[in-house]
Design an enzyme around this catalytic site. Structure first.
Site, PDB file in Angstrom:
ATOM      1  N   HIS A 245       1.187  -0.879   0.001  1.00 56.52           N
ATOM      2  CA  HIS A 245       0.400  -0.193   0.191  1.00 56.52           C
ATOM      3  C   HIS A 245       0.684   1.531   0.176  1.00 56.52           C
ATOM      4  CE1 HIS A 245      -0.096  -1.258   4.119  1.00 56.52           C
ATOM      5  NE2 HIS A 245       0.863  -0.151   4.801  1.00 56.52           N
ATOM      6  N   HIS A 298      -6.303  -0.158   3.268  1.00 58.92           N
ATOM      7  CA  HIS A 298      -5.563  -1.079   3.885  1.00 58.92           C
ATOM      8  C   HIS A 298      -5.500  -1.318   4.807  1.00 58.92           C
ATOM      9  CE1 HIS A 298      -2.484   2.038   5.501  1.00 58.92           C
ATOM     10  NE2 HIS A 298      -2.279   0.871   6.044  1.00 58.92           N
TER      11      HIS A 298
END
Length: 405
Positions: A245, A298
């Site tokens: 991420h 995330h």
């Protein structure tokens, strides 16, 4: 919580955004005003054409966390120092019925002392064998962790992918000192911060080479952490999903910068972390993640910064002791009292609301909810920490050119 950037010649908080901003969150989701201000500053950066903001959005040092940014130029500061950081989910062959949490805590306290061969692992991943080998298989600080989980509930869309009788590992970590060193080099280039990098320039190409090394190294690091945890538990481990991420991905119309937004494509399985005292989730990305620049949340995202948490949690010994356990009988392994307080569950948003926002936006479908049983963050025992040793600039440059033309 930090302003966008503090140097001269940078976009001001009142700069008019020139890029389209897509808000992938509902009015029910709490978003700090400073994060929205930073979002506008990002949209005004040179070359930026589109920004997607997710429900875990919160302020950061060099821009908000929880965004995907499409740009014609490269902006290293949007990725930050933990290049390649991500979430990896693994399945263990240790059945839940055999788990004894106290025994698992005893085993996992020694996770970073479990034997690995970092040089062989680097070579197998086509990385230079001297690329921060001492740091491989280590978690780091902050919000990084290795967590033993079990299925709390599954959704119809789960299609039997997750078994209530099995145990899982969720690992959150990144590129450690390697990413920090690469980012430090970029901060030396003031123009890289103010105007970004031309992707075809020598500086742009060099940063991308080093960036790619960090992403590969970080993925390997998460796998080795899981293998160490599985070894400590006398179990085998199987990868379910590995989703970074903090990275840049190429796209036909530019470069998508993911800062705290999971980089997915339609059909991908991705974990979304809660806190160590709340549920995490596993989702499948849907077609609508194309318009959202291939990003989703995330994790839950911070609600309160670290400094603020010291006045909100753990104000006495009984409160601090309570932070070491959760409602499922789970336990936290963390010998750093400050970190225990700063990473308390109350520091984070409601992960369930974050996932609901993503689902309502058509970005994901939920597969399972996972409950935390043992969360490893930091133990004082173990080998000395040699992970922050800095190589020379010449050595990093040679590594960046490894296997490249």
């Amino acid at each position: 919580m930090g302003n966008f950037i503090g140097g001269p010649g940078l976009p001001s908080s009142c700069a008019a955004p020139v890029a389209h901003i897509q808000h992938c969150f509902s009015p029910q989701t709490w978003i700090e005003g400073a994060a929205l201000q930073q979002l506008g500053n990002v949209a005004a950066l040179p070359g930026v054409t589109s920004v997607a903001a997710f429900p875990d959005l919160h302020p950061g040092k060099y821009g908000p966390t929880g965004i995907a940014v499409l740009s014609q130029r490269l902006h290293p500061q949007l990725i930050g120092n933990d290049i390649g950081c991500g979430m990896s989910l693994f399945e263990l062959d240790l059945p839940l019925r055999k788990l004894r949490i106290d025994k698992a805590v005893e085993c996992l306290r020694r996770i970073e002392a479990e034997d690995i061969d970092p040089h062989a692992a680097l070579a197998a991943s086509d990385l230079p064998t001297d690329l921060y080998p001492d740091a491989l298989g280590t978690i780091g600080g902050g919000n990084h962790f290795c967590e033993l989980q079990a299925v709390d509930q599954t959704d119809v869309a789960g299609e039997g992918l997750f078994d209530r009788q099995k145990l899982y590992l969720l690992v959150h970590s990144g590129s450690r000192g390697l990413g920090a060193f690469v980012f430090g080099q970029m901060l030396d280039l003031q123009s890289a911060v103010t105007a970004g990098l031309d992707p075809e320039s020598a500086e742009g190409r060099n940063w991308r080479r080093q960036h790619d090394l960090c992403v590969t190294w970080a993925s390997l690091n998460r796998r080795l952490i899981a293998e160490r945890a599985a070894s400590a538990l006398r179990s085998e481990v199987r990868l379910v999903a590995d989703v970074p991420h903090n990275l840049v991905r190429d796209r036909a119309d530019g470069f998508v910068h993911h800062k705290g937004s999971a980089a997915v494509r339609a059909g991908d399985v991705a974990p979304i972390a809660g806190s160590r005292a709340s549920l995490s989730y596993v989702v499948r990305a849907l077609d609508a993640t194309g318009p959202s620049l291939g990003g989703i949340s995330h994790g839950a995202g911070r609600k309160y910064d670290r400094a603020t948490m010291h006045g909100r949690a753990g104000r006495n010994r009984s409160e601090r002791d309570a932070l070491l356990r959760n409602a499922w009988g789970g336990q936290l392994i963390c010998d750093d009292r400050n970190l225990v307080i700063e990473e308390a569950a109350s520091a984070y948003k409601d992960a369930g609301q974050v996932v609901q926002d993503l689902a309502d936006a058509g970005l994901v479908v939920t597969l399972a909810a996972m409950k935390p049983l043992v969360t490893y963050k930091k133990a004082m025992e173990g080998p000395p920490d040699r992970t922050r040793r800095k190589p020379s600039r010449e050595r990093v440059a040679r590594r960046a050119n490894h296997g490249r033309d």
